[in-house]
Design an enzyme around this catalytic site. Structure first.
Site, PDB file in Angstrom:
ATOM      1  N   GLY A 194       0.960  -1.130   0.002  1.00  0.00           N
ATOM      2  CA  GLY A 194      -0.188  -0.241  -0.128  1.00  0.00           C
ATOM      3  C   GLY A 194       0.847   1.344  -0.022  1.00  0.00           C
ATOM      4  O   GLY A 194       0.415   2.235  -0.544  1.00  0.00           O
ATOM      5  N   THR A 195       2.089   1.084   0.817  1.00  0.00           N
ATOM      6  CA  THR A 195       2.914   2.191   0.713  1.00  0.00           C
ATOM      7  C   THR A 195       3.480   2.482  -0.603  1.00  0.00           C
ATOM      8  O   THR A 195       3.239   3.773  -1.040  1.00  0.00           O
ATOM      9  CB  THR A 195       4.083   1.912   1.705  1.00  0.00           C
ATOM     10  OG1 THR A 195       3.470   1.781   3.165  1.00  0.00           O
ATOM     11  CG2 THR A 195       5.092   3.064   1.897  1.00  0.00           C
ATOM     12  N   ASN A 238      -7.096   4.823   9.424  1.00  0.00           N
ATOM     13  CA  ASN A 238      -6.368   3.654   9.989  1.00  0.00           C
ATOM     14  C   ASN A 238      -6.356   3.708  11.719  1.00  0.00           C
ATOM     15  O   ASN A 238      -6.242   2.645  12.322  1.00  0.00           O
ATOM     16  CB  ASN A 238      -5.095   3.213   9.462  1.00  0.00           C
ATOM     17  CG  ASN A 238      -4.147   4.377   9.308  1.00  0.00           C
ATOM     18  OD1 ASN A 238      -4.399   5.419   8.832  1.00  0.00           O
ATOM     19  ND2 ASN A 238      -2.902   4.499  10.291  1.00  0.00           N
ATOM     20  N   GLN A 293      -7.499   0.982   4.067  1.00  0.00           N
ATOM     21  CA  GLN A 293      -8.364   0.283   5.247  1.00  0.00           C
ATOM     22  C   GLN A 293      -9.764   0.116   4.674  1.00  0.00           C
ATOM     23  O   GLN A 293     -10.423  -0.755   5.217  1.00  0.00           O
ATOM     24  CB  GLN A 293      -8.389   1.428   6.457  1.00  0.00           C
ATOM     25  CG  GLN A 293      -7.103   1.570   7.241  1.00  0.00           C
ATOM     26  CD  GLN A 293      -6.818   0.231   8.024  1.00  0.00           C
ATOM     27  OE1 GLN A 293      -7.603  -0.481   8.399  1.00  0.00           O
ATOM     28  NE2 GLN A 293      -5.624  -0.099   8.496  1.00  0.00           N
ATOM     29  N   HIS A 344      -2.512  -7.131   2.847  1.00  0.00           N
ATOM     30  CA  HIS A 344      -2.495  -7.771   4.202  1.00  0.00           C
ATOM     31  C   HIS A 344      -3.535  -7.116   4.913  1.00  0.00           C
ATOM     32  O   HIS A 344      -3.482  -7.652   6.091  1.00  0.00           O
ATOM     33  CB  HIS A 344      -1.013  -7.565   4.888  1.00  0.00           C
ATOM     34  CG  HIS A 344      -0.762  -6.370   5.122  1.00  0.00           C
ATOM     35  ND1 HIS A 344      -0.591  -6.138   6.292  1.00  0.00           N
ATOM     36  CD2 HIS A 344      -0.333  -5.317   4.663  1.00  0.00           C
ATOM     37  CE1 HIS A 344      -0.313  -4.773   6.561  1.00  0.00           C
ATOM     38  NE2 HIS A 344      -0.092  -4.178   5.171  1.00  0.00           N
ATOM     39  N   THR A 388      10.373  -8.045 -11.639  1.00  0.00           N
ATOM     40  CA  THR A 388       9.526  -9.492 -11.651  1.00  0.00           C
ATOM     41  C   THR A 388       8.383  -9.539 -10.570  1.00  0.00           C
ATOM     42  O   THR A 388       8.575  -9.234  -9.579  1.00  0.00           O
ATOM     43  CB  THR A 388      10.210 -10.641 -11.632  1.00  0.00           C
ATOM     44  OG1 THR A 388      11.305 -10.345 -12.552  1.00  0.00           O
ATOM     45  CG2 THR A 388       9.795 -11.860 -12.116  1.00  0.00           C
ATOM     46  N   CYS A 414       5.123   7.241  23.280  1.00  0.00           N
ATOM     47  CA  CYS A 414       6.080   6.250  23.329  1.00  0.00           C
ATOM     48  C   CYS A 414       5.940   5.584  21.962  1.00  0.00           C
ATOM     49  O   CYS A 414       7.301   5.151  21.081  1.00  0.00           O
ATOM     50  CB  CYS A 414       6.276   5.295  24.269  1.00  0.00           C
ATOM     51  SG  CYS A 414       6.749   6.354  26.098  1.00  0.00           S
TER      52      CYS A 414
HETATM   53  C1  LIG Z   1      -1.677  -0.209   6.212  1.00  0.00           C
HETATM   54  C2  LIG Z   1      -1.710   1.214   5.603  1.00  0.00           C
HETATM   55  C3  LIG Z   1      -0.845   1.768   4.589  1.00  0.00           C
HETATM   56  C4  LIG Z   1       0.367   0.820   4.127  1.00  0.00           C
HETATM   57  O1  LIG Z   1       0.081  -0.395   3.337  1.00  0.00           O
HETATM   58  P1  LIG Z   1       1.252  -1.316   3.622  1.00  0.00           P
HETATM   59  O2  LIG Z   1       0.989  -2.538   2.356  1.00  0.00           O
HETATM   60  O3  LIG Z   1       1.474  -1.877   4.890  1.00  0.00           O
HETATM   61  O4  LIG Z   1       2.350  -0.554   3.040  1.00  0.00           O
HETATM   62  C5  LIG Z   1      -1.271   2.950   3.907  1.00  0.00           C
HETATM   63  N1  LIG Z   1      -2.532   3.488   4.190  1.00  0.00           N
HETATM   64  C6  LIG Z   1      -3.121   3.179   5.229  1.00  0.00           C
HETATM   65  C7  LIG Z   1      -4.460   4.120   5.296  1.00  0.00           C
HETATM   66  C8  LIG Z   1      -3.005   1.967   5.627  1.00  0.00           C
HETATM   67  O5  LIG Z   1      -3.933   1.591   6.903  1.00  0.00           O
END
Ligand SMILES: *Cc1c(COP(=O)(O)O)cnc(C)c1O
Length: 386
Positions: A70-71, A151, A179, A201, A237, A324
């Site tokens: 997602g990142t 999130n 999300q 995930h 790939t 923290c």
């Molecule tokens: C988890 C999340 C991401 C990042 O996705 P990853 O697959 O973990 O890199 C981006 N945006 C939101 C809102 C998320 O909850």
């Protein structure tokens, strides 16, 4: 006892998703770019996954591009548009203060490079103001990026209204739907979404597999250059097993969305009502416009980290946005943006329910959490001064 209540962080892989992936880690190892049958079979599996992902958001197959997370999808959307021809030379980006770091830090990096970035405020429930958004849009605005659902506090943004507004002003609209995807209905055409990020995930699929929906006709500059995979949008790939898993997870989410969201809503309501019986505890985020399984609170006179660690000793996985855990002196940017005081935000607790949670899990949390809070408050100078 073990209760996993951190489904916004990640989810357990569903058995049918794992089943679908296994052959692609074993005998079906062909590179999808090759011409012989073993490779062609990988390619066919990948294209099936593409259509499984596309149907969830009403997109065409050729508008789905697989990424590594997602990142990465978020980076690809922001940098791909602003560096590329889709921006038509405009340098303005509008986003919000409550985005995931994948957007926030990318936007901040772009700002350092000279792009004009506006970070919109949200109200105490986590919602952006449509009038403020409209006022922020100017002749140099190339892209608006606003998450579909948060999130940390679960708040769902008025995506359809935002999309319509962007369309009216002729600016592109990206939404980080990591999300929201598979958890609530989204239609990229009805909602005028031009780009949408998602990740496997968070929907009972594998880590390291994501996708970006890119509206047909939009030309983005690739972030990763190389062999030209994914029609030159994302070289490297392909993670065939991961992509097959993403497809299977999307299919499962799509088929069960209605019943699952109703079930989770009920569980979340019971959990929320129970947690709010703990004195000096508040719900954070929007009271109703929120993700079905998302419960977030601020518990008075306790530290979020202590809550999480003590809950862990009782077998409950939870999360916090207090100082923290964020690795800095400040609580999470989301809790600050919704206007919580540092003191309140210190007691942040997030419990997010998912596909494998049961009512029993909620009962266990509602038995353990008040005990943990009592224990921590008994040690708390803040509480004992009262
Ligand atoms: C988890 C999340 C991401 C990042 O996705 P990853 O697959 O973990 O890199 C981006 N945006 C939101 C809102 C998320 O909850």
């Amino acid at each position: 006892m073990f209760v996993y209540a951190d489904n916004a962080a990640t989810t357990q892989i569903a058995p049918q998703v794992l089943e679908a992936m296994l052959p692609y880690w074993k005998e079906q190892y062909g590179n999808p770019s090759t011409l012989y049958r073993l490779g062609r079979e990988s390619k066919i599996a990948m294209e099936k996954a593409r259509s499984q992902v596309a149907q969830v958001v009403g997109a065409r197959e050729e508008e789905i591009f697989f990424t590594g997370s997602g990142t990465e999808s978020d980076n690809m959307a922001l940098k791909g548009v602003l560096y590329g021809p889709a921006a038509k030379g405009k340098k303005g980006l509008i986003t919000t203060k409550v985005e995931h770091h994948a957007i926030l830090h990318t936007a901040q990096a772009l700002e350092k490079e000279g792009f004009q970035v506006t970070f919109l405020d949200v109200n105490s429930q986590g919602l952006v103001d449509l009038e403020q958004l409209e006022q922020a849009i100017g002749p140099d605005t190339a892209l608006v990026s606003i998450m579909a659902a948060n999130n940390e506090v679960g708040t769902i943004q008025p995506i359809a209204e935002i999309g319509a507004l962007c369309r009216r002003h002729g600016v592109l609209f990206h939404t980080d739907a990591v999300q929201a995807f598979g958890h609530m209905p989204i239609d990229v055409n009805e909602m005028n979404i031009d780009l949408l990020s998602l990740s496997a995930h968070k929907i009972n699929g594998p880590k390291g597999a994501g996708a970006l929906y890119i509206r047909k006709g939009l030309s983005l500059r690739p972030v990763i250059e190389g062999g030209g995979q994914e029609r030159n949008r994302r070289s490297g790939t392909e993670n065939v097993a991961g992509i097959v898993g993403l497809g299977a997870a999307a299919q499962l989410a799509y088929e069960t969305m209605e019943e699952e969201s109703a079930r989770l809503k009920k569980l979340a309501q019971k959990l929320t009502e129970g947690v709010l019986r703990i004195p000096e505890t508040i719900l954070t985020g929007h009271p109703t416009q929120r993700l079905p399984g998302a419960c977030s609170f601020a518990v008075g006179a306790v530290e979020g980290e202590s809550l999480v660690l003590y809950l862990d000793m009782e077998g409950v996985c939870a999360s916090t946005g207090s100082a923290c855990s964020t690795g800095s002196l400040d609580p999470s940017h989301v809790l600050m943006a919704i206007g919580l005081s540092h003191e309140t935000a210190h007691g942040s607790l997030r419990l997010t329910l998912g596909r494998f949670n049961t009512e029993k899990d909620v009962d266990v949390i509602l038995e353990k959490l008040p005990q943990v809070v009592d224990k921590l408050r008994a040690m708390s100078p803040v509480w004992n001064r009262k």
